[in-house]
Design a protein around this motif. Structure first.
Motif, mmCIF file in Angstrom:
data_model
loop_
_atom_site.group_PDB
_atom_site.id
_atom_site.type_symbol
_atom_site.label_atom_id
_atom_site.label_comp_id
_atom_site.label_asym_id
_atom_site.label_seq_id
_atom_site.Cartn_x
_atom_site.Cartn_y
_atom_site.Cartn_z
ATOM 1 N N LYS A 46 110.370 -6.287 46.967
ATOM 2 C CA LYS A 46 110.812 -7.492 47.673
ATOM 3 C C LYS A 46 111.207 -7.215 49.123
ATOM 4 O O LYS A 46 110.989 -8.043 49.998
ATOM 5 C CB LYS A 46 111.995 -8.140 46.929
ATOM 6 C CG LYS A 46 111.611 -8.743 45.583
ATOM 7 C CD LYS A 46 112.806 -9.413 44.924
ATOM 8 C CE LYS A 46 112.457 -9.897 43.525
ATOM 9 N NZ LYS A 46 111.442 -10.974 43.543
ATOM 10 N N ASP A 90 106.056 -20.580 46.067
ATOM 11 C CA ASP A 90 105.571 -20.809 44.700
ATOM 12 C C ASP A 90 106.005 -22.176 44.177
ATOM 13 O O ASP A 90 105.260 -22.839 43.447
ATOM 14 C CB ASP A 90 106.097 -19.721 43.757
ATOM 15 C CG ASP A 90 105.608 -18.336 44.141
ATOM 16 O OD1 ASP A 90 104.405 -18.195 44.419
ATOM 17 O OD2 ASP A 90 106.435 -17.407 44.173
ATOM 18 N N GLY A 101 108.998 -13.411 46.420
ATOM 19 C CA GLY A 101 108.182 -13.668 45.246
ATOM 20 C C GLY A 101 107.542 -12.432 44.657
ATOM 21 O O GLY A 101 106.805 -12.536 43.662
ATOM 22 N N GLU A 114 114.895 -15.378 46.408
ATOM 23 C CA GLU A 114 114.180 -15.463 45.136
ATOM 24 C C GLU A 114 114.715 -16.655 44.353
ATOM 25 O O GLU A 114 115.920 -16.920 44.348
ATOM 26 C CB GLU A 114 114.381 -14.189 44.313
ATOM 27 C CG GLU A 114 113.704 -14.253 42.945
ATOM 28 C CD GLU A 114 114.077 -13.104 42.028
ATOM 29 O OE1 GLU A 114 113.749 -13.187 40.823
ATOM 30 O OE2 GLU A 114 114.704 -12.132 42.499
ATOM 31 N N SER A 130 106.851 -9.135 42.464
ATOM 32 C CA SER A 130 107.078 -9.036 41.022
ATOM 33 C C SER A 130 108.152 -8.035 40.621
ATOM 34 O O SER A 130 108.622 -8.052 39.482
ATOM 35 C CB SER A 130 105.767 -8.669 40.320
ATOM 36 O OG SER A 130 105.270 -7.427 40.816
ATOM 37 N N HIS A 155 111.219 -14.238 39.926
ATOM 38 C CA HIS A 155 110.343 -13.720 40.977
ATOM 39 C C HIS A 155 109.480 -14.820 41.590
ATOM 40 O O HIS A 155 108.290 -14.636 41.827
ATOM 41 C CB HIS A 155 109.463 -12.590 40.429
ATOM 42 C CG HIS A 155 110.240 -11.484 39.786
ATOM 43 N ND1 HIS A 155 111.210 -10.775 40.453
ATOM 44 C CD2 HIS A 155 110.212 -10.986 38.513
ATOM 45 C CE1 HIS A 155 111.733 -9.870 39.635
ATOM 46 N NE2 HIS A 155 111.148 -9.991 38.456
ATOM 47 N N GLN A 156 110.107 -15.961 41.843
ATOM 48 C CA GLN A 156 109.414 -17.047 42.515
ATOM 49 C C GLN A 156 109.993 -17.232 43.915
ATOM 50 O O GLN A 156 111.188 -17.038 44.142
ATOM 51 C CB GLN A 156 109.555 -18.352 41.725
ATOM 52 C CG GLN A 156 108.850 -18.338 40.376
ATOM 53 C CD GLN A 156 108.951 -19.681 39.679
ATOM 54 O OE1 GLN A 156 110.040 -20.207 39.476
ATOM 55 N NE2 GLN A 156 107.811 -20.241 39.313
ATOM 56 N N SER A 157 109.145 -17.612 44.828
ATOM 57 C CA SER A 157 109.582 -17.924 46.182
ATOM 58 C C SER A 157 109.474 -19.428 46.390
ATOM 59 O O SER A 157 108.928 -20.156 45.554
ATOM 60 C CB SER A 157 108.708 -17.192 47.206
ATOM 61 O OG SER A 157 107.381 -17.713 47.183
#
Length: 271
Positions: A88, A54, A81, A32, A83, A49-51
């Protein structure tokens, strides 16, 4: 922070990121990612919560966005990613040690200079690495400056990745000697019909205590007798007579100390 200062710093961060190529952590696509952008006002906003999907290309993302702070997780996930943490799908995680100078014994941030704090933290780092490399035989270690007053050590050996929280706590407790079984460091051996208690010197805390005891004895042997006696008497339960007995044992029988014999010098040494 006023708008002018914020815009200036954001520009300088962007200049930096356009000049460099970032080195992502292993398995960057499974981690993450988070960031704190240069938002107006006095508060901060954490974007989580970004990969890597993203963000896209890391060099391009950082050059274009120049975040104020950026983070990646120690853990690896099926869907980094997602939420919520529950969605996850935890896979594994690095073992991370966070050393901060103002949490070290004897370091007062109010009276200790910044270089002195970093030096104290560096010495703590060396001691930690000694444990990790020699007692645990970890090999995949990454050391980074925390950006403040300390260092982070990332252990990425395969053997630690799937440890649960309890097992990770045991590693930390071992390094800190929390609930150390001191009786377990000593074994009883038979020597020509008599028994004696000696330190387990094969490894672990037994070997560490043995090394410290040998150095301790050597230091006292090199000191003036009066100074050595006074230093010993600073310890709880050691008076003038016991101090003399211990010093005599150190002087007359250094071999016993080197062999880890905790009976050498009587009960005072065992303290």
């Amino acid at each position: 922070m006023d708008d002018r200062t914020r815009e200036y710093l954001a520009g300088r961060f962007g200049d930096y990121y356009r000049r460099v190529s970032l080195s992502p952590p292993p398995d960057a696509n499974l981690r993450e990612w988070g960031q704190i952008p240069w938002t107006p006002g006095t508060g901060t906003t954490m974007v989580r919560h970004q990969s890597l999907y993203d963000l896209g290309d890391l060099d391009t993302f950082f050059a274009d966005n120049a975040p104020r702070h950026a983070y990646f997780s120690a853990a690896r996930y099926d869907d980094p990613g997602a939420s919520t943490m529950g969605k996850k799908g935890w896979r594994s995680a690095d073992l991370v040690f966070d050393l901060d100078a103002d949490h070290l014994p004897g370091v007062d941030p109010e009276t200790t200079s910044y270089p002195e704090m970093l030096e104290a933290c560096k010495q703590a780092l060396y001691r930690l690495l000694d444990f990790l490399e020699n007692d645990f035989a970890f090999e995949d270690l990454t050391i980074v400056f925390s950006g403040g007053r300390g260092y982070h050590v990332h252990v990425r050996d395969e053997s630690v990745r799937e440890l649960d929280s309890e097992a990770r706590r045991e590693v930390v407790d071992y390094v800190r000697a929390v609930d150390l079984d001191t009786d377990g460091l000593i074994r009883t051996v038979s020597d020509r019909g008599t028994t004696k208690r000696v330190l387990r010197t094969e490894g672990g805390w037994g070997a560490r205590v043995h090394e410290a005891l040998v150095e301790y004895a050597e230091d006292f042997r090199e000191m003036d007798e009066t100074a050595a006696r006074e230093r010993l008497m600073e310890l709880d339960g050691i008076g003038q007579g016991r101090a003399g007995t211990i010093l005599g044992a150190f002087e007359r029988n250094p071999t016993a100390v080197r062999e880890g014999n905790v009976e050498a010098g009587g009960p005072g040494v065992r303290r």
